[in-house]
Motif scaffolding. Structure first.
Motif, PDB file in Angstrom:
ATOM      1  N   HIS A 125       2.927 -17.154  -1.044  1.00  0.00           N
ATOM      2  CA  HIS A 125       1.506 -17.301  -0.975  1.00  0.00           C
ATOM      3  C   HIS A 125       0.537 -15.845  -1.457  1.00  0.00           C
ATOM      4  O   HIS A 125      -0.157 -15.956  -1.299  1.00  0.00           O
ATOM      5  N   VAL A 126       1.615 -14.543  -1.942  1.00  0.00           N
ATOM      6  CA  VAL A 126       0.889 -13.388  -1.883  1.00  0.00           C
ATOM      7  C   VAL A 126       2.318 -12.790  -2.285  1.00  0.00           C
ATOM      8  O   VAL A 126       3.381 -12.336  -2.418  1.00  0.00           O
ATOM      9  N   GLY A 127       2.277 -11.708  -3.775  1.00  0.00           N
ATOM     10  CA  GLY A 127       3.413 -10.613  -4.134  1.00  0.00           C
ATOM     11  C   GLY A 127       2.251  -9.718  -3.985  1.00  0.00           C
ATOM     12  O   GLY A 127       1.455  -9.692  -4.781  1.00  0.00           O
ATOM     13  N   VAL A 128       3.350  -8.662  -4.534  1.00  0.00           N
ATOM     14  CA  VAL A 128       2.771  -6.967  -5.068  1.00  0.00           C
ATOM     15  C   VAL A 128       3.858  -7.598  -6.460  1.00  0.00           C
ATOM     16  O   VAL A 128       4.667  -7.444  -6.684  1.00  0.00           O
ATOM     17  N   PHE A 129       3.264  -6.031  -7.687  1.00  0.00           N
ATOM     18  CA  PHE A 129       4.028  -5.538  -7.947  1.00  0.00           C
ATOM     19  C   PHE A 129       3.542  -4.057  -8.925  1.00  0.00           C
ATOM     20  O   PHE A 129       2.548  -3.433  -8.678  1.00  0.00           O
ATOM     21  N   LEU A 130       4.584  -3.656  -9.288  1.00  0.00           N
ATOM     22  CA  LEU A 130       4.843  -2.537 -10.246  1.00  0.00           C
ATOM     23  C   LEU A 130       5.479  -2.016 -11.148  1.00  0.00           C
ATOM     24  O   LEU A 130       6.199  -3.211 -11.312  1.00  0.00           O
ATOM     25  N   SER A 131       5.183  -1.649 -12.774  1.00  0.00           N
ATOM     26  CA  SER A 131       5.565  -1.933 -13.401  1.00  0.00           C
ATOM     27  C   SER A 131       5.166  -0.394 -14.075  1.00  0.00           C
ATOM     28  O   SER A 131       4.043   0.401 -14.152  1.00  0.00           O
ATOM     29  N   ASP A 166       3.702  10.093 -28.220  1.00  0.00           N
ATOM     30  CA  ASP A 166       4.828   9.282 -27.116  1.00  0.00           C
ATOM     31  C   ASP A 166       4.265   9.515 -25.790  1.00  0.00           C
ATOM     32  O   ASP A 166       3.424  10.794 -25.355  1.00  0.00           O
ATOM     33  N   GLY A 167       3.730   8.933 -25.254  1.00  0.00           N
ATOM     34  CA  GLY A 167       3.932   8.551 -23.866  1.00  0.00           C
ATOM     35  C   GLY A 167       3.911   7.419 -22.555  1.00  0.00           C
ATOM     36  O   GLY A 167       4.946   7.012 -23.086  1.00  0.00           O
ATOM     37  N   TRP A 168       3.607   7.862 -21.115  1.00  0.00           N
ATOM     38  CA  TRP A 168       3.795   6.727 -20.282  1.00  0.00           C
ATOM     39  C   TRP A 168       2.762   5.774 -20.057  1.00  0.00           C
ATOM     40  O   TRP A 168       1.734   5.798 -20.337  1.00  0.00           O
ATOM     41  N   GLN A 169       3.036   4.791 -19.112  1.00  0.00           N
ATOM     42  CA  GLN A 169       2.610   4.225 -18.369  1.00  0.00           C
ATOM     43  C   GLN A 169       3.269   3.660 -17.530  1.00  0.00           C
ATOM     44  O   GLN A 169       3.637   3.519 -17.315  1.00  0.00           O
ATOM     45  N   ALA A 170       2.157   2.444 -16.248  1.00  0.00           N
ATOM     46  CA  ALA A 170       1.944   2.338 -15.254  1.00  0.00           C
ATOM     47  C   ALA A 170       1.120   1.421 -15.093  1.00  0.00           C
ATOM     48  O   ALA A 170       0.324   1.428 -15.575  1.00  0.00           O
ATOM     49  N   SER A 171       1.670   0.578 -14.635  1.00  0.00           N
ATOM     50  CA  SER A 171       1.001  -0.785 -13.336  1.00  0.00           C
ATOM     51  C   SER A 171       0.813  -1.220 -12.464  1.00  0.00           C
ATOM     52  O   SER A 171       2.314  -0.924 -11.976  1.00  0.00           O
ATOM     53  N   ALA A 172      -0.302  -1.502 -11.313  1.00  0.00           N
ATOM     54  CA  ALA A 172       0.458  -1.575  -9.680  1.00  0.00           C
ATOM     55  C   ALA A 172      -0.783  -2.219  -9.237  1.00  0.00           C
ATOM     56  O   ALA A 172      -1.758  -2.933 -10.044  1.00  0.00           O
ATOM     57  N   GLY A 173       0.012  -3.844  -8.243  1.00  0.00           N
ATOM     58  CA  GLY A 173      -1.430  -5.440  -8.533  1.00  0.00           C
ATOM     59  C   GLY A 173      -0.536  -6.152  -7.682  1.00  0.00           C
ATOM     60  O   GLY A 173       0.594  -5.670  -7.152  1.00  0.00           O
ATOM     61  N   TYR A 174      -1.376  -6.762  -6.908  1.00  0.00           N
ATOM     62  CA  TYR A 174      -1.312  -7.323  -5.816  1.00  0.00           C
ATOM     63  C   TYR A 174      -1.690  -9.207  -7.160  1.00  0.00           C
ATOM     64  O   TYR A 174      -2.579  -9.572  -7.316  1.00  0.00           O
ATOM     65  N   TRP A 175      -1.260 -10.398  -6.695  1.00  0.00           N
ATOM     66  CA  TRP A 175      -1.067 -12.127  -6.854  1.00  0.00           C
ATOM     67  C   TRP A 175      -1.376 -12.127  -5.315  1.00  0.00           C
ATOM     68  O   TRP A 175      -0.931 -11.869  -3.957  1.00  0.00           O
ATOM     69  N   ARG A 176      -1.926 -13.630  -5.263  1.00  0.00           N
ATOM     70  CA  ARG A 176      -2.517 -14.414  -4.369  1.00  0.00           C
ATOM     71  C   ARG A 176      -2.567 -15.387  -4.280  1.00  0.00           C
ATOM     72  O   ARG A 176      -3.751 -16.040  -4.969  1.00  0.00           O
ATOM     73  N   ASN A 177      -1.858 -17.077  -3.901  1.00  0.00           N
ATOM     74  CA  ASN A 177      -2.137 -17.879  -3.853  1.00  0.00           C
ATOM     75  C   ASN A 177      -3.716 -18.402  -3.120  1.00  0.00           C
ATOM     76  O   ASN A 177      -3.828 -18.065  -2.011  1.00  0.00           O
ATOM     77  N   ILE A 178      -4.601 -18.719  -4.100  1.00  0.00           N
ATOM     78  CA  ILE A 178      -5.366 -19.486  -3.423  1.00  0.00           C
ATOM     79  C   ILE A 178      -5.713 -21.362  -2.892  1.00  0.00           C
ATOM     80  O   ILE A 178      -5.363 -22.135  -4.986  1.00  0.00           O
ATOM     81  N   GLY A 179      -5.306 -21.459  -2.070  1.00  0.00           N
ATOM     82  CA  GLY A 179      -5.284 -23.202  -2.253  1.00  0.00           C
ATOM     83  C   GLY A 179      -3.719 -23.256  -3.100  1.00  0.00           C
ATOM     84  O   GLY A 179      -3.120 -22.535  -3.199  1.00  0.00           O
ATOM     85  N   LYS A 180      -3.386 -24.990  -3.285  1.00  0.00           N
ATOM     86  CA  LYS A 180      -2.488 -24.953  -3.830  1.00  0.00           C
ATOM     87  C   LYS A 180      -2.854 -25.231  -5.763  1.00  0.00           C
ATOM     88  O   LYS A 180      -1.643 -25.253  -5.817  1.00  0.00           O
TER      89      LYS A 180
END
Length: 109
Positions: A7-13, A29-43
Motif C-alpha cells: 500500500h505504501v513505499g519509500v525510495f532513495l537513489s 562530473d557530479g553527484w545526484q540524489a532523489s528521495a520519495g514515496y508512493w501510495r496506492n489509492i484504491g485498487k
C-alpha cells in the motif's frame, strides 16, 4: 499479501554522473540524489512524490533541485495513464513541468 498488495513505499537513489566535455563546453562530473514515496489509492491508482537534487554541470553553476508528483491510474490490463508535475526549486531548474504519459506493458516479463 497477494502480489501487488503493498500500500505504501519509500525510495532513495543516488549516483555519480560522468559527463564528457565538448569542444566548446567544459562540463564537470557530479553527484545526484532523489528521495520519495508512493501510495496506492484504491485498487487502480498510485500517487507518489519525490525530491531531486544534482550538482551543476558547469563549474560555478547553480545545482538543479525540484519536487515532482505523479498519479498513475490503471485503465485496463496492460494500460495505464500517468499525470505528472514538477516544480523547480532553483534557478537552474524549470519553474514548472507537466506531463501526460500512456504506459503499455505486455503480459511477458
Amino acid at each position: 499479501h497477494a502480489r501487488g498488495a503493498q500500500h505504501v513505499g519509500v525510495f532513495l537513489s543516488g549516483g555519480r554522473r560522468l559527463l564528457e566535455s565538448t569542444a566548446t563546453v567544459q562540463r564537470q562530473d557530479g553527484w545526484q540524489a532523489s528521495a520519495g514515496y508512493w501510495r496506492n489509492i484504491g485498487k487502480l491508482s498510485v500517487f507518489g512524490m519525490q525530491a531531486n537534487w544534482r550538482t551543476a554541470t558547469l563549474a560555478g553553476g547553480v545545482d538543479p533541485r525540484s519536487v515532482d508528483a505523479f498519479l498513475t491510474r490503471r485503465l485496463s490490463t496492460g494500460w495505464k495513464l500517468e499525470v505528472s508535475g514538477s516544480a523547480g526549486l532553483s534557478k537552474s531548474s524549470p519553474d514548472y513541468v507537466a506531463g501526460l504519459r500512456f504506459i503499455w506493458r505486455t503480459g511477458r516479463r
